[in-house]
Write a protein that holds these residues in place. Structure first.
Motif, PDB file in Angstrom:
ATOM      1  N   ALA A   1       0.832  -1.205   0.000  1.00 31.24           N
ATOM      2  CA  ALA A   1       0.000   0.000   0.000  1.00 31.24           C
ATOM      3  C   ALA A   1       0.863   1.250   0.000  1.00 31.24           C
ATOM      4  O   ALA A   1       0.559   2.227  -0.703  1.00 31.24           O
ATOM      5  CB  ALA A   1      -0.927  -0.002   1.219  1.00 31.24           C
ATOM      6  N   GLN A   2       1.941   1.229   0.766  1.00 39.30           N
ATOM      7  CA  GLN A   2       2.831   2.385   0.793  1.00 39.30           C
ATOM      8  C   GLN A   2       3.502   2.570  -0.568  1.00 39.30           C
ATOM      9  O   GLN A   2       3.621   3.690  -1.058  1.00 39.30           O
ATOM     10  CB  GLN A   2       3.891   2.224   1.877  1.00 39.30           C
ATOM     11  CG  GLN A   2       4.770   3.442   2.022  1.00 39.30           C
ATOM     12  CD  GLN A   2       5.725   3.317   3.193  1.00 39.30           C
ATOM     13  OE1 GLN A   2       5.719   2.340   3.913  1.00 39.30           O
ATOM     14  NE2 GLN A   2       6.559   4.315   3.367  1.00 39.30           N
ATOM     15  N   GLY A   3       3.916   1.464  -1.174  1.00 38.21           N
ATOM     16  CA  GLY A   3       4.514   1.549  -2.513  1.00 38.21           C
ATOM     17  C   GLY A   3       3.537   2.108  -3.525  1.00 38.21           C
ATOM     18  O   GLY A   3       3.899   2.925  -4.370  1.00 38.21           O
ATOM     19  N   MET A   4       2.275   1.688  -3.421  1.00 36.59           N
ATOM     20  CA  MET A   4       1.256   2.184  -4.340  1.00 36.59           C
ATOM     21  C   MET A   4       1.027   3.671  -4.109  1.00 36.59           C
ATOM     22  O   MET A   4       0.893   4.442  -5.064  1.00 36.59           O
ATOM     23  CB  MET A   4      -0.047   1.407  -4.157  1.00 36.59           C
ATOM     24  CG  MET A   4      -1.138   1.817  -5.119  1.00 36.59           C
ATOM     25  SD  MET A   4      -2.667   0.895  -4.880  1.00 36.59           S
ATOM     26  CE  MET A   4      -2.150  -0.706  -5.454  1.00 36.59           C
ATOM     27  N   SER A   5       1.002   4.073  -2.858  1.00 36.87           N
ATOM     28  CA  SER A   5       0.812   5.481  -2.529  1.00 36.87           C
ATOM     29  C   SER A   5       1.949   6.334  -3.099  1.00 36.87           C
ATOM     30  O   SER A   5       1.710   7.411  -3.653  1.00 36.87           O
ATOM     31  CB  SER A   5       0.733   5.650  -1.014  1.00 36.87           C
ATOM     32  OG  SER A   5       0.666   7.008  -0.682  1.00 36.87           O
ATOM     33  N   GLU A   6       3.168   5.827  -2.981  1.00 36.90           N
ATOM     34  CA  GLU A   6       4.319   6.564  -3.517  1.00 36.90           C
ATOM     35  C   GLU A   6       4.233   6.668  -5.038  1.00 36.90           C
ATOM     36  O   GLU A   6       4.512   7.726  -5.618  1.00 36.90           O
ATOM     37  CB  GLU A   6       5.619   5.875  -3.101  1.00 36.90           C
ATOM     38  CG  GLU A   6       5.914   6.002  -1.623  1.00 36.90           C
ATOM     39  CD  GLU A   6       7.097   5.148  -1.184  1.00 36.90           C
ATOM     40  OE1 GLU A   6       7.659   4.413  -2.037  1.00 36.90           O
ATOM     41  OE2 GLU A   6       7.443   5.206   0.002  1.00 36.90           O
ATOM     42  N   ARG A   7       3.825   5.572  -5.706  1.00 39.73           N
ATOM     43  CA  ARG A   7       3.692   5.612  -7.167  1.00 39.73           C
ATOM     44  C   ARG A   7       2.593   6.583  -7.587  1.00 39.73           C
ATOM     45  O   ARG A   7       2.756   7.331  -8.557  1.00 39.73           O
ATOM     46  CB  ARG A   7       3.408   4.214  -7.709  1.00 39.73           C
ATOM     47  CG  ARG A   7       4.623   3.304  -7.684  1.00 39.73           C
ATOM     48  CD  ARG A   7       4.379   2.019  -8.449  1.00 39.73           C
ATOM     49  NE  ARG A   7       3.326   1.210  -7.875  1.00 39.73           N
ATOM     50  CZ  ARG A   7       3.468   0.340  -6.893  1.00 39.73           C
ATOM     51  NH1 ARG A   7       4.652   0.167  -6.359  1.00 39.73           N
ATOM     52  NH2 ARG A   7       2.438  -0.363  -6.444  1.00 39.73           N
ATOM     53  N   GLU A   8       1.476   6.599  -6.850  1.00 38.57           N
ATOM     54  CA  GLU A   8       0.401   7.545  -7.151  1.00 38.57           C
ATOM     55  C   GLU A   8       0.889   8.978  -7.017  1.00 38.57           C
ATOM     56  O   GLU A   8       0.567   9.835  -7.847  1.00 38.57           O
ATOM     57  CB  GLU A   8      -0.787   7.304  -6.228  1.00 38.57           C
ATOM     58  CG  GLU A   8      -1.565   6.048  -6.532  1.00 38.57           C
ATOM     59  CD  GLU A   8      -2.660   5.789  -5.519  1.00 38.57           C
ATOM     60  OE1 GLU A   8      -2.731   6.503  -4.495  1.00 38.57           O
ATOM     61  OE2 GLU A   8      -3.454   4.855  -5.747  1.00 38.57           O
ATOM     62  N   GLN A   9       1.664   9.249  -5.976  1.00 44.87           N
ATOM     63  CA  GLN A   9       2.194  10.597  -5.760  1.00 44.87           C
ATOM     64  C   GLN A   9       3.110  11.003  -6.903  1.00 44.87           C
ATOM     65  O   GLN A   9       3.043  12.133  -7.392  1.00 44.87           O
ATOM     66  CB  GLN A   9       2.947  10.656  -4.424  1.00 44.87           C
ATOM     67  CG  GLN A   9       3.424  12.036  -4.056  1.00 44.87           C
ATOM     68  CD  GLN A   9       2.271  13.005  -3.826  1.00 44.87           C
ATOM     69  OE1 GLN A   9       1.199  12.617  -3.392  1.00 44.87           O
ATOM     70  NE2 GLN A   9       2.494  14.256  -4.115  1.00 44.87           N
TER      71      GLN A   9
END
Length: 122
Positions: A63-71
């Motif tokens: 989830a954190q990786g996905m959040s970083e990619r979204e950012q």
């Protein structure tokens, strides 16, 4: 035949007695008793909790990786919007400069006509 079995048993006993004491110590550390149903259930619960915690940690990391990619994607999109705004701004400045040049050229042509008229009057 019984004599052979006795000799074989005696040889085996001698070999076992000659084994280093460390081997015996290592074996004595391991419990050999059977686990009760309650102990098996407790071990199963602990294994289940450990597996669940590992899965939760993996899910958090994902989830954190996905959040970083979204950012990163949002930043790139914002940069694209900024870039587009800059292109529009520079195009507007170019158009303004072109219209000023046309205006100055027209004024120069009118001025040149007026000067000729003045020369003709003299």
């Amino acid at each position: 035949m019984t004599r052979q079995i006795l000799v074989l048993a005696a040889c085996s006993l001698l070999c076992i007695c000659m084994l280093p004491s460390q081997v015996w110590a290592a074996d004595s550390d391991k419990p050999h008793k059977k686990m009760t149903l309650r102990e098996k259930a407790d071990a199963g619960r602990e294994a289940s909790k450990k597996t669940e915690q590992e899965q939760l940690e993996k899910a958090r990391e994902a989830a954190q990786g996905m959040s970083e990619r979204e950012q990163e994607i949002l930043e790139r999109q914002q940069y694209g919007e900024w870039e587009q705004a800059q292109k529009e701004k520079s195009q507007q400045q170019f158009n303004d400069r072109l219209s000023r040049e046309e205006k100055y050229l027209k004024q120069a042509q009118e001025t040149a006509k007026q000067e000729r008229k003045i020369e003709k009057k003299d």
